[in-house]
Write an enzyme that holds these catalytic residues in place. Structure first.
Site, short mmCIF file in Angstrom:
data_model
loop_
_atom_site.label_atom_id
_atom_site.label_comp_id
_atom_site.label_asym_id
_atom_site.label_seq_id
_atom_site.Cartn_x
_atom_site.Cartn_y
_atom_site.Cartn_z
N GLY A 65 -42.53 21.35 -59.30
CA GLY A 65 -43.40 20.74 -60.31
C GLY A 65 -44.35 19.77 -59.65
O GLY A 65 -44.01 19.12 -58.66
N GLY A 66 -45.55 19.71 -60.21
CA GLY A 66 -46.64 18.98 -59.58
C GLY A 66 -46.38 17.51 -59.37
O GLY A 66 -46.76 16.94 -58.35
N HIS A 69 -49.59 12.98 -66.54
CA HIS A 69 -49.86 14.17 -65.72
C HIS A 69 -50.26 15.38 -66.53
O HIS A 69 -50.67 16.40 -65.98
CB HIS A 69 -48.64 14.50 -64.86
N ASP A 83 -53.50 23.11 -68.70
CA ASP A 83 -52.76 22.55 -67.56
C ASP A 83 -53.37 21.19 -67.24
O ASP A 83 -54.59 21.08 -67.10
CB ASP A 83 -52.89 23.50 -66.36
N ALA A 108 -53.56 25.30 -57.33
CA ALA A 108 -54.95 25.66 -56.99
C ALA A 108 -55.40 24.90 -55.74
O ALA A 108 -56.03 25.47 -54.83
CB ALA A 108 -55.87 25.34 -58.16
O1 LIG Z 1 -39.60 18.10 -64.59
P1 LIG Z 1 -39.73 19.47 -65.17
O2 LIG Z 1 -39.42 19.51 -66.61
O3 LIG Z 1 -38.97 20.46 -64.35
O4 LIG Z 1 -41.26 19.91 -65.05
C1 LIG Z 1 -41.99 19.84 -63.85
C2 LIG Z 1 -43.19 18.92 -63.96
O5 LIG Z 1 -44.17 19.57 -64.77
C3 LIG Z 1 -45.31 18.84 -65.16
O6 LIG Z 1 -46.29 18.73 -64.13
C4 LIG Z 1 -47.59 18.20 -64.34
O7 LIG Z 1 -47.99 17.40 -63.25
C5 LIG Z 1 -48.83 17.99 -62.28
C6 LIG Z 1 -49.26 16.90 -61.30
O8 LIG Z 1 -49.94 15.88 -61.95
C7 LIG Z 1 -50.03 18.67 -62.90
O9 LIG Z 1 -50.76 19.33 -61.89
C8 LIG Z 1 -49.58 19.68 -63.94
O10 LIG Z 1 -50.71 20.21 -64.60
C9 LIG Z 1 -48.65 19.06 -64.95
O11 LIG Z 1 -48.12 20.07 -65.77
C10 LIG Z 1 -44.90 17.51 -65.73
O12 LIG Z 1 -46.03 16.74 -66.08
C11 LIG Z 1 -43.96 16.73 -64.84
O13 LIG Z 1 -43.54 15.55 -65.49
C12 LIG Z 1 -42.75 17.60 -64.56
O14 LIG Z 1 -41.87 16.94 -63.69
O1 UDP Z 2 -41.37 27.92 -55.20
C1 UDP Z 2 -42.11 26.97 -55.47
C2 UDP Z 2 -43.35 27.16 -56.10
C3 UDP Z 2 -44.13 26.08 -56.39
N1 UDP Z 2 -43.74 24.84 -56.06
C4 UDP Z 2 -44.59 23.68 -56.30
O2 UDP Z 2 -44.67 23.35 -57.69
C5 UDP Z 2 -45.83 22.61 -57.92
C6 UDP Z 2 -46.46 23.02 -59.21
O3 UDP Z 2 -47.35 22.03 -59.61
P1 UDP Z 2 -48.54 22.26 -60.61
O4 UDP Z 2 -49.31 21.02 -60.66
O5 UDP Z 2 -49.32 23.47 -60.20
O6 UDP Z 2 -47.88 22.58 -62.05
P2 UDP Z 2 -46.63 21.92 -62.83
O7 UDP Z 2 -45.45 22.74 -62.50
O8 UDP Z 2 -46.50 20.54 -62.36
O9 UDP Z 2 -46.98 22.04 -64.27
C7 UDP Z 2 -46.73 22.83 -56.71
O10 UDP Z 2 -46.82 21.64 -55.97
C8 UDP Z 2 -46.04 23.90 -55.92
O11 UDP Z 2 -46.17 23.77 -54.53
C9 UDP Z 2 -42.52 24.65 -55.45
O12 UDP Z 2 -42.16 23.52 -55.17
N2 UDP Z 2 -41.73 25.72 -55.17
#
Ligand SMILES: O=P(O)(O)OC[C@H]1O[C@H](O[C@H]2O[C@H](CO)[C@@H](O)[C@H](O)[C@H]2O)[C@H](O)[C@@H](O)[C@@H]1O
Ligand code: UDP
Ligand code: MG
Length: 724
Positions: free
Chosen positions: A29-30, A164, A371, A377
């Protein structure tokens, strides 16, 4: 030394139960991957959940020990907290709402309760980990209430907040039964950051419409502090991804993968399993590509990595099934012995393998429906050492606001997506490298370190701005001094503004009549022979006479136009003309016709356009327009245009509350002065006072020439009672 305490729901390390006991792995996760690089500086701590239910006390201790070595402090959640706070309110209420999937949003009072309780739990954990001088940086939608909770415990603390995910339009936010608490929770921070300007704009609009707080230039005036809001698009650790792509390991993986794929062109898709990511839509588009451009059959493969996520939430389970089925169907229809259209992985990959995939992909396909940012990306771009490869990016990812050299698509437009996929696959190499070079320069420059530095420096500045405001809270010590000076004085002058200072606002101004408590209070103050009590108001004299005329008060009405000493008749401050009203009146009428709910108040020597009952945002837009319009019309006249609290007033320039108050100063020669006021027009009073006067600004925020500030009219009443 001041340290930074980072707080997020998920820690960058997660605990897993394996056959050999507990194990530790990087989180996906990002948020976790993005911030993972920066928190380890001296003394900093990251407070968060380690991603798994750990019940046993000895195990908790073991996990705490292990994480401490890596500057992390775990917050353990119970099974019901994971269900109700994490899966429930965070991911079944806030997540869908903030991503415009309101049809998936659940409104459940029980999960809300859990959300409040867990935010409180995080608050206690942060307080235990930090000292009063530390900077606290709270992250994301799981902890919207935390800034305010921390603020209550530590009023002076430096608190930043970053969201985020998208902040949606007011129309989405207003559907949440807990919208007020959530917004107020965020406003506990000193600086609130978003990925894009449009998220920031939506937030300001919600704050203004739902909380009625004034917002100017990204600054929100809350009753106690001013809060800065800004856009900070998050970056990645560029070098880390570039290095991983250059590594021996990544190159070896690439070689193995390429052999297995028999030279097929590669389209790469990597996300957490999430309905916001548009994974099913992407599969359908890929299927259409094979249908419409048969020349790609056998020639191109989609490598699709889906990282398991939130798999206890029903919508995520349903999506998983949908993807399994789609992949099965498409592969079954098109595959050959030598070629599979889709290589689907439902698991996470270690960095070197991800790097290999990024390196070898001809097309990075990032097509979320919504997103917040999307770091995949940016990671794809950083990994393209030879600058070959094309990024297709949804215009609804935050990243699209920066990456204008990607092929931007509308994820709802399947035809466009199919065509763009084809275009990407045939894009000349020269164009690929040109676009990639532009994007690399940007992603490299605005990396996660720059992002952190910028956020932190803006936070320091926001805090400094608060401190530098000349107006300081009327602290208990100041109040004691005030009362002491008052008691020692024999000629006391109390200049009291009415609306917003003695009385709270009412949507209908004629209803803001003095209540019995206020009448008794004023009566008692005027009974004291050393006191001279002056009501100093913008209201017309008839209303003031009607409401307060029976009390032995002095009254200044219409911003200084009409004066009345206790027991005397009304008199004019000076001779004035009112013929201009015929010219200006129709202009105000025009704005009433254009703005439902607004109305005109006519006074003897001024006209006021009120918009308290109009739509908040439309009202303030029109107010600015009207102010410009009136300023133009009144250029080279002795008229003056004033923007007050939800009013625009036009009146004589030379007469104001300040000029009138000065007359009282001259004739009465007081040895104690208290002047209270809440809006722009009271600034004239404050300005006319000698430095020794107690000038007090009432209400939203300390932007004033007054020396002191109190948040509410109730505080004014408290203060006045102290004088009895
Ligand atoms: O903690 P999870 O429920 O497993 O989810 C993973 C994370 O997802 C979300 O990520 C966001 O943050 C990224 C970085 O700023 C951004 O690129 C992305 O668009 C977002 O979706 C969530 O905001 C995190 O809190 C979670 O940990
Ligand atoms: O097998 C994987 C595939 C993806 N990522 C990571 O998950 C993050 C996804 O972040 P993104 O901001 O694209 O979306 P989010 O999951 O936070 O909504 C990226 O840093 C990826 O490198 C990872 O840790 N393991
Ligand atoms: Mg007022």
């Amino acid at each position: 030394m001041t340290r930074t305490i980072i707080v997020s729901n998920r820690l960058p390390t997660k605990v897993l139960r394996t056959d050999d006991g507990l194990a530790f792995k990087p989180s996906e996760g990002g948020l976790a991957t993005g911030l993972g690089s920066i928190y380890k500086a001296e003394g900093n701590v990251w407070v968060g959940w380690p991603g798994m239910f750990v019940e046993d006390a000895a195990e908790q201790e073991f996990v705490t020990e292990q994480l401490r070595a890596d500057s992390m402090a775990p917050v353990f959640l119970t099974e019901s907290e994971i269900r109700d706070y994490y899966e429930g309110f965070s991911n079944e209420t806030l997540w869908p709402t903030f991503h415009y999937f309101s049809q998936y949003a659940v409104y459940d009072a029980a999960t809300w309760e859990a959300y409040v309780a867990v935010n409180e739990k995080f608050c206690q954990a942060v307080l235990a980990q930090s000292g009063p001088d530390d900077t606290i940086w709270v992250h994301d939608y799981q902890l919207l209430l935390l800034p305010q909770m921390l603020r209550k415990a530590r009023p002076q603390a430096t608190i930043g907040f970053f969201l985020h995910i998208p902040f949606p339009s007011y129309e989405m936010v207003r559907a949440l039964p807990w919208r007020t608490q959530l917004l107020e929770g965020m406003l506990g921070a000193d600086l609130i950051g978003f990925h894009t300007f449009s998220y920031m704009r939506h937030f300001l609009s919600s704050v203004s419409q739902l909380l009625g707080l004034p917002t100017v230039n990204g600054q929100i005036d809350t009753p106690t502090r001013s809060v800065q809001v800004d856009a900070f698009p998050m970056g990645i650790d560029y070098q880390r991804f570039a290095d991983a792509a250059a590594s021996e390991a990544a190159q070896q993986h690439e070689q193995v993968y390429r052999e297995a794929l028999h030279g097929a062109r590669i389209v790469l898709s990597i996300d957490r399993l999430d309905y916001t990511k548009g994974i099913a839509e992407r599969l359908r588009a890929f299927e259409l590509l094979l249908q419409r451009f048969p020349e790609w059959r056998g020639q191109v493969s989609l490598i699709m990595v889906v990282v398991p996520s939130r798999d206890q939430v029903a919508q995520y389970q349903a999506l998983k099934e949908e993807i399994d089925e789609l992949v099965g169907r498409i592969n079954a229809q098109y595959r050959t012995i030598a070629w599979s259209p889709i290589q689907y992985f439902y698991r996470s990959f270690p960095l070197e393998e991800l790097a290999a995939l990024y390196r070898m992909a001809d097309v990075g396909l990032v097509t979320p429906i919504r997103d917040g940012m999307n770091l995949v990306a940016k990671e794809f771009i950083a990994s393209k050492l030879d600058r070959r490869g094309v990024l297709i990016l949804s215009e609804r990812a935050g990243a699209a606001r920066e990456l204008s050299d990607a092929l931007l698509i509308n994820p709802s437009d399947t035809d466009q997506l199919v065509q763009t996929l084809h275009d990407a696959l045939v894009m000349p190499e020269e164009e690929q490298t040109q676009r990639m070079a532009e994007m690399q320069a940007l992603v490299r420059r605005y990396d996660v370190f720059a992002w952190t530095q910028l956020f932190m420096s803006q936070l320091t500045e926001a805090k400094a701005r608060q401190r530098n405001l000349a107006t300081v809270p009327l602290a208990p010590t100041v109040r004691e001094q005030l009362v002491e000076d008052y008691n020692e004085a024999s000629h006391r002058l109390l200049l009291l503004d009415y609306d917003g200072s003695l009385m709270p606002f009412h949507s209908n101004p004629q209803r803001a009549k003095p209540d019995p408590e206020l009448r008794l209070l004023l009566r008692a103050l005027t009974d004291i022979p050393q006191n001279r009590v002056v009501i100093i108001s913008g209201r017309n004299r008839d209303t003031l006479q009607d409401w307060l005329g029976h009390l032995p008060l002095d009254i200044i009405a219409e911003h200084g136009v009409w004066l009345r000493a206790a027991g005397d008749d009304w008199s004019l401050f000076q001779e004035l003309r009112a013929d201009w009203k015929q010219r200006i009146g129709p202009v105000l009428e025009l704005y009433v016709s254009r703005t439902a709910g607004s109305f005109i108040e006519e006074k003897d020597f001024s006209l006021v356009w009120h918009y308290r009952r109009a739509d908040a945002e439309l009202g303030s837009l029109r107010a600015r327009e009207l102010t410009r319009h009136l300023s133009f019309l009144s250029a080279n006249t002795d008229l003056q245009v004033l923007e007050g609290d939800k009013v625009v007033e036009i009146k004589h320039a030379g007469v104001n509350k300040g000029t009138a108050a000065a007359r009282w100063l001259n004739t009465y020669q007081p040895d104690f002065i208290l002047a209270l006021g809440d809006d722009r027009t009271d600034e004239d009073t404050f300005q006319a006072m000698p430095p020794s006067a107690y000038t007090v600004k009432v209400g939203p925020a300390p932007r004033s020439q007054a020396r002191f500030h109190v948040p509410r009219t109730a505080d004014v009443r408290d203060l006045l009672r102290k004088l009895l």
